[in-house]
Design a protein around this motif. Structure first.
Motif, PDB file in Angstrom:
ATOM      1  N   GLU A  78       0.847  -1.191   0.000  1.00 60.50           N
ATOM      2  CA  GLU A  78       0.000   0.000   0.000  1.00 60.50           C
ATOM      3  C   GLU A  78       0.887   1.247   0.000  1.00 60.50           C
ATOM      4  OE1 GLU A  78      -3.684  -2.118   0.348  1.00 60.50           O
ATOM      5  OE2 GLU A  78      -3.134  -0.103  -0.252  1.00 60.50           O
ATOM      6  N   ASP A  79       0.688   2.125  -0.935  1.00 55.77           N
ATOM      7  CA  ASP A  79       1.456   3.364  -0.938  1.00 55.77           C
ATOM      8  C   ASP A  79       0.759   4.395  -0.052  1.00 55.77           C
ATOM      9  OD1 ASP A  79      -0.688   4.361  -2.394  1.00 55.77           O
ATOM     10  OD2 ASP A  79       0.345   4.211  -4.314  1.00 55.77           O
ATOM     11  N   THR A  80       1.430   5.510   0.169  1.00 53.03           N
ATOM     12  CA  THR A  80       0.942   6.510   1.113  1.00 53.03           C
ATOM     13  C   THR A  80      -0.411   7.072   0.715  1.00 53.03           C
ATOM     14  OG1 THR A  80       3.226   7.112   1.617  1.00 53.03           O
ATOM     15  CG2 THR A  80       1.519   8.670   2.255  1.00 53.03           C
ATOM     16  N   ASP A  81      -0.569   7.426  -0.557  1.00 46.04           N
ATOM     17  CA  ASP A  81      -1.842   7.997  -0.994  1.00 46.04           C
ATOM     18  C   ASP A  81      -2.990   7.016  -0.809  1.00 46.04           C
ATOM     19  OD1 ASP A  81      -0.606  10.340  -1.671  1.00 46.04           O
ATOM     20  OD2 ASP A  81      -0.310   9.783  -3.784  1.00 46.04           O
ATOM     21  N   ARG A  82      -2.708   5.751  -1.124  1.00 47.50           N
ATOM     22  CA  ARG A  82      -3.746   4.729  -0.973  1.00 47.50           C
ATOM     23  C   ARG A  82      -4.141   4.561   0.488  1.00 47.50           C
ATOM     24  NH1 ARG A  82      -8.020   3.103  -3.349  1.00 47.50           N
ATOM     25  NH2 ARG A  82      -8.403   0.871  -3.356  1.00 47.50           N
ATOM     26  N   LEU A  83      -3.154   4.575   1.379  1.00 51.43           N
ATOM     27  CA  LEU A  83      -3.441   4.451   2.803  1.00 51.43           C
ATOM     28  C   LEU A  83      -4.272   5.625   3.305  1.00 51.43           C
ATOM     29  CD1 LEU A  83      -0.084   3.094   4.263  1.00 51.43           C
ATOM     30  CD2 LEU A  83      -2.277   1.910   4.199  1.00 51.43           C
ATOM     31  N   LYS A  84      -3.951   6.824   2.805  1.00 52.47           N
ATOM     32  CA  LYS A  84      -4.729   8.001   3.201  1.00 52.47           C
ATOM     33  C   LYS A  84      -6.178   7.860   2.757  1.00 52.47           C
ATOM     34  CE  LYS A  84      -1.019  11.450   3.330  1.00 52.47           C
ATOM     35  NZ  LYS A  84      -0.456  12.664   2.685  1.00 52.47           N
ATOM     36  N   ASP A  85      -6.376   7.352   1.536  1.00 54.77           N
ATOM     37  CA  ASP A  85      -7.738   7.175   1.031  1.00 54.77           C
ATOM     38  C   ASP A  85      -8.500   6.152   1.876  1.00 54.77           C
ATOM     39  OD1 ASP A  85      -7.255   8.999  -0.957  1.00 54.77           O
ATOM     40  OD2 ASP A  85      -6.787   7.501  -2.489  1.00 54.77           O
ATOM     41  N   LEU A  86      -7.841   5.026   2.160  1.00 53.27           N
ATOM     42  CA  LEU A  86      -8.489   3.981   2.946  1.00 53.27           C
ATOM     43  C   LEU A  86      -8.818   4.470   4.350  1.00 53.27           C
ATOM     44  CD1 LEU A  86      -6.327   0.901   1.863  1.00 53.27           C
ATOM     45  CD2 LEU A  86      -8.699   1.366   1.233  1.00 53.27           C
ATOM     46  N   ALA A  87      -7.863   5.220   4.940  1.00 53.05           N
ATOM     47  CA  ALA A  87      -8.066   5.715   6.302  1.00 53.05           C
ATOM     48  C   ALA A  87      -9.157   6.767   6.380  1.00 53.05           C
ATOM     49  CB  ALA A  87      -6.753   6.281   6.847  1.00 53.05           C
ATOM     50  N   SER A  88      -9.539   7.341   5.241  1.00 54.26           N
ATOM     51  CA  SER A  88     -10.561   8.386   5.224  1.00 54.26           C
ATOM     52  C   SER A  88     -11.940   7.840   4.905  1.00 54.26           C
ATOM     53  CB  SER A  88     -10.186   9.467   4.192  1.00 54.26           C
ATOM     54  OG  SER A  88      -8.945  10.043   4.505  1.00 54.26           O
ATOM     55  N   GLU A  89     -12.059   6.528   4.671  1.00 57.70           N
ATOM     56  CA  GLU A  89     -13.355   5.953   4.346  1.00 57.70           C
ATOM     57  C   GLU A  89     -14.237   5.907   5.599  1.00 57.70           C
ATOM     58  OE1 GLU A  89     -12.907   2.232   2.425  1.00 57.70           O
ATOM     59  OE2 GLU A  89     -12.157   3.095   0.554  1.00 57.70           O
ATOM     60  N   ALA A  90     -15.521   6.076   5.409  1.00 53.72           N
ATOM     61  CA  ALA A  90     -16.475   6.170   6.518  1.00 53.72           C
ATOM     62  C   ALA A  90     -16.438   4.958   7.461  1.00 53.72           C
ATOM     63  CB  ALA A  90     -17.884   6.385   5.976  1.00 53.72           C
ATOM     64  N   PRO A  91     -16.389   3.715   6.936  1.00 55.22           N
ATOM     65  CA  PRO A  91     -16.381   2.577   7.859  1.00 55.22           C
ATOM     66  C   PRO A  91     -15.175   2.582   8.808  1.00 55.22           C
ATOM     67  CG  PRO A  91     -16.891   1.854   5.630  1.00 55.22           C
ATOM     68  CD  PRO A  91     -16.451   3.272   5.522  1.00 55.22           C
ATOM     69  N   ILE A  92     -14.001   2.971   8.299  1.00 56.81           N
ATOM     70  CA  ILE A  92     -12.802   2.989   9.128  1.00 56.81           C
ATOM     71  C   ILE A  92     -12.898   4.105  10.170  1.00 56.81           C
ATOM     72  CG2 ILE A  92     -10.314   3.416   9.135  1.00 56.81           C
ATOM     73  CD1 ILE A  92     -11.108   0.646   8.188  1.00 56.81           C
ATOM     74  N   ILE A  93     -13.351   5.291   9.739  1.00 60.00           N
ATOM     75  CA  ILE A  93     -13.513   6.401  10.681  1.00 60.00           C
ATOM     76  C   ILE A  93     -14.490   6.008  11.779  1.00 60.00           C
ATOM     77  CG2 ILE A  93     -14.379   8.759  10.939  1.00 60.00           C
ATOM     78  CD1 ILE A  93     -13.322   9.331   8.132  1.00 60.00           C
ATOM     79  N   ARG A  94     -15.595   5.370  11.387  1.00 61.50           N
ATOM     80  CA  ARG A  94     -16.599   4.962  12.364  1.00 61.50           C
ATOM     81  C   ARG A  94     -16.038   3.926  13.334  1.00 61.50           C
ATOM     82  NH1 ARG A  94     -20.366   3.620   9.025  1.00 61.50           N
ATOM     83  NH2 ARG A  94     -20.108   1.358   9.086  1.00 61.50           N
ATOM     84  N   LEU A  95     -15.265   2.975  12.804  1.00 62.35           N
ATOM     85  CA  LEU A  95     -14.697   1.926  13.651  1.00 62.35           C
ATOM     86  C   LEU A  95     -13.704   2.493  14.661  1.00 62.35           C
ATOM     87  CD1 LEU A  95     -14.323  -1.040  14.362  1.00 62.35           C
ATOM     88  CD2 LEU A  95     -12.672  -1.232  12.481  1.00 62.35           C
ATOM     89  N   VAL A  96     -12.829   3.398  14.215  1.00 65.44           N
ATOM     90  CA  VAL A  96     -11.849   4.006  15.124  1.00 65.44           C
ATOM     91  C   VAL A  96     -12.558   4.841  16.189  1.00 65.44           C
ATOM     92  CG1 VAL A  96      -9.958   5.667  15.301  1.00 65.44           C
ATOM     93  CG2 VAL A  96      -9.961   3.976  13.458  1.00 65.44           C
ATOM     94  N   ASN A  97     -13.524   5.657  15.764  1.00 65.40           N
ATOM     95  CA  ASN A  97     -14.260   6.481  16.730  1.00 65.40           C
ATOM     96  C   ASN A  97     -15.003   5.628  17.745  1.00 65.40           C
ATOM     97  OD1 ASN A  97     -13.349   8.770  15.469  1.00 65.40           O
ATOM     98  ND2 ASN A  97     -15.251   9.176  14.355  1.00 65.40           N
ATOM     99  N   GLN A  98     -15.619   4.558  17.269  1.00 68.84           N
ATOM    100  CA  GLN A  98     -16.341   3.660  18.161  1.00 68.84           C
ATOM    101  C   GLN A  98     -15.394   3.041  19.184  1.00 68.84           C
ATOM    102  OE1 GLN A  98     -18.187   0.264  16.183  1.00 68.84           O
ATOM    103  NE2 GLN A  98     -17.500  -1.000  17.888  1.00 68.84           N
ATOM    104  N   THR A  99     -14.208   2.613  18.726  1.00 71.16           N
ATOM    105  CA  THR A  99     -13.233   1.995  19.620  1.00 71.16           C
ATOM    106  C   THR A  99     -12.764   2.978  20.691  1.00 71.16           C
ATOM    107  OG1 THR A  99     -12.465   0.549  17.823  1.00 71.16           O
ATOM    108  CG2 THR A  99     -10.997   0.835  19.711  1.00 71.16           C
ATOM    109  N   ILE A 100     -12.522   4.214  20.284  1.00 71.75           N
ATOM    110  CA  ILE A 100     -12.034   5.225  21.226  1.00 71.75           C
ATOM    111  C   ILE A 100     -13.135   5.646  22.195  1.00 71.75           C
ATOM    112  CG2 ILE A 100     -11.287   7.624  21.378  1.00 71.75           C
ATOM    113  CD1 ILE A 100      -9.610   7.175  18.876  1.00 71.75           C
ATOM    114  N   PHE A 101     -14.325   5.938  21.676  1.00 71.76           N
ATOM    115  CA  PHE A 101     -15.410   6.417  22.534  1.00 71.76           C
ATOM    116  C   PHE A 101     -15.815   5.358  23.555  1.00 71.76           C
ATOM    117  CE2 PHE A 101     -17.239   9.706  19.297  1.00 71.76           C
ATOM    118  CZ  PHE A 101     -16.011  10.364  19.339  1.00 71.76           C
ATOM    119  N   ARG A 102     -15.839   4.107  23.114  1.00 74.19           N
ATOM    120  CA  ARG A 102     -16.229   3.043  24.031  1.00 74.19           C
ATOM    121  C   ARG A 102     -15.211   2.897  25.160  1.00 74.19           C
ATOM    122  NH1 ARG A 102     -16.983  -3.361  22.486  1.00 74.19           N
ATOM    123  NH2 ARG A 102     -17.963  -4.028  24.433  1.00 74.19           N
TER     124      ARG A 102
END
Length: 542
Positions: A146-170
């Protein structure tokens, strides 16, 4: 009332339910909302442990994952009365009607927190299998590709953002102290640390590892392209209306990078001696050492034993306008008003030793050094103490007497050590028994003899049981137990003669020092903790 009116206004403008708006504005927590729904229905809140009993999807051919995720509902089991369904909003009539229509069964509504529901839904209905979110389908099996741009795109997808936020908030809502995100060959494991003990809370597909770790790195302002070296950073977030700091550490492993987030909730921290749990005699001795005009006072113990909190509490007690108090730390965990705190940065040459030399020219009265790690730092600390400064610091040793041996092994001369040492506090954190479910048991004569208890009295020890209030662990919260070594004339002579830590400890005990094990035993007899917990944390080397 003004905040409630604002929430109602937002709800009417964008069509969101009032409950969702209240959550977003931080006016209520998920726990508060779930308890309110449960009270309205006359039920108990279904906790995450109960949801984990569901091992496979119920009626998957009739209830799709997309619908369940959008509705935040999870079918639990079929019963004679109907289908039990855990819901984030059990008053949602549309969802209830849709499930009844799809299954042909009556819906028995249960109340669950959204974070627990999302965790269960992610486990039972992996997103990469459903295909509706598609976060995992775009990822390569080899994260290195995975190159840097691809990782940035993947990390910005809604499911990943939701999963990280859920993990932190919980983690914040359940008062976890650490979040561990660990990739393995067949899964991505998420664990929380409660009261010093790790508990598994979630498991994800290993294919989400690069995106999830990259998301955390972006939040911590780390280099997402660097996956070969460890990195450290910080995240500052407002969670349910509270400002929370997270200390982030990433290290490479066999199957991807491991991320650990230390949760630093300023609202739950109070630098007060009464909150530490230390015995009154220990507090008095520690305070007396900190009131001395010069010398070195040490706090020892392993990582995570509360050394920094004890030092911060001590500093808060001696902080005044007529004293110049400075600290050198790595990292600065909490900011203290009126105290000059300096962050160590080894990458640019700002080490403990170099900073300690520099701040001596700032005319400090009290200096706190986060940790004495090498001879150079130890020697500068000694020179500072000899020239009229009070120096506080920490060491990683198992006992107070072992600190003498540790400094000696670093290369510090015994005569210098005895000239500046004013006291050594060694401590551990032990889990406190849950007051709701602990059970007493009379100590048997054999155990009483082994513990050297008074044979003429009946003694009671308490044991952990487990209930919903303590996550079925039997423990809730932690407290400190400690021993304090004073450099008496006898102890000083032993140090100068090269005595080992065992001889020093025996002499200190003969002069009245209470060892950590016996301090823990007293706490166990008082019902604060269990003998099993004391043995686990301290052991009995007597």
């Amino acid at each position: 009332m003004r905040a409630l009116e604002r929430a109602r206004g937002v709800s009417s403008e964008n069509g969101q339910p009032l409950s969702s708006v209240l959550l977003q504005l931080g006016l209520v927590t998920e726990v508060d909302l779930a308890r309110t729904y449960a009270a309205l229905l006359g039920r108990e809140v279904t906790d995450g442990a109960a949801l984990e009993w569901v091992q496979e999807p119920v009626l998957p051919e009739r209830l799709g994952a997309r619908f369940l995720r959008q509705s935040r509902a999870l079918p639990l089991e079929e019963t004679e009365e109907g289908l039990r369904v855990a819901m984030a909003n059990p008053l949602d009539g549309y969802t209830v009607a849709a499930i009844r229509l799809a299954t042909g069964q009556d819906v028995l509504r249960e109340v669950a927190r959204p974070a627990d529901l999302e965790s269960a839904l992610n486990r039972l209905y992996p997103e990469d299998k459903d295909g509706q979110d598609g976060a995992g389908d775009h990822m390569s099996d080899d994260p290195a590709e995975e190159d840097t741009d691809r990782l940035k795109d993947l990390a910005s997808e809604a499911p990943i953002i939701r999963l990280v936020n859920q993990t932190i908030f919980r983690a914040v809502e359940t008062r976890a102290s650490d979040i561990h995100i660990e990739p393995f060959e067949d899964r991505l494991l998420v664990r929380y640390r409660y009261d010093g003990v790790l508990h598994e809370v979630d498991s994800q597909s290993p294919r989400v590892t690069p995106a999830l770790i990259s998301r955390i790195k972006i939040m911590a302002k780390l280099d997402i392209a660097e996956r070969r070296l460890p990195q450290d950073g910080r995240i500052k977030l407002a969670v349910r209306g509270h400002e929370i700091d997270f200390r982030v550490s990433t290290v490479p492993s066999l199957h991807g990078e491991i991320a650990v987030l230390r949760v630093l909730d300023r609202t739950t921290v109070s630098f007060d001696y009464s909150r530490l749990g230390l015995a009154p005699g220990i507090i008095d001795a520690f305070r007396a050492a900190l009131e001395l005009p010069n010398g070195i006072v040490l706090v020892t113990g392993p990582t995570g034993s509360g050394k920094t909190t004890t030092l911060y509490t001590g500093l808060s007690g001696i902080n005044s306008t007529d004293r110049n108090v400075m600290t050198v730390e790595d990292p600065i965990e909490y900011q203290l008003g009126g105290i000059n705190q300096i962050q160590v940065r080894p990458a640019i040459g700002l080490t403990f030793a170099s900073l300690l030399r520099a701040i001596l020219r700032q005319d400090p009265d009290v200096i706190m050094v986060g940790e004495i790690r090498d001879l150079e730092t130890a020697q500068i600390a000694v020179q500072a103490a000899l020239t009229g400064h009070l120096v506080l610091s920490t060491l990683h040793t198992n006992s107070a007497a072992a600190a003498v041996t540790r400094l000696r092994d670093m290369g510090l001369e015994d005569y210098l050590l005895t000239a500046v040492l004013r006291g050594i506090l060694a401590q551990r954190l032990v889990r406190k028994l849950c007051p709701s479910c602990r059970r007493p048991e009379i100590v048997q004569p054999e155990l009483a003899r082994k513990l050297e208890l008074d044979p003429g009295r009946e003694h009671t020890l308490w044991h952990a049981t487990g209930c919903s209030e303590c996550r079925h662990t039997g423990y809730r919260g932690r407290s400190a137990i400690a021993e304090f070594l004073r450099p008496s004339p006898t102890v000083t002579k032993l140090i100068l003669s090269g005595a080992d830590h065992g001889e020093i400890e025996r002499a200190a005990v003969a002069e009245g020092m209470v060892t950590m094990f016996h301090a823990g035993l007293r706490a166990a007899l008082d019902g604060e903790t269990s003998l099993e917990e004391i043995s686990r944390i301290v052991g009995n080397d007597d």
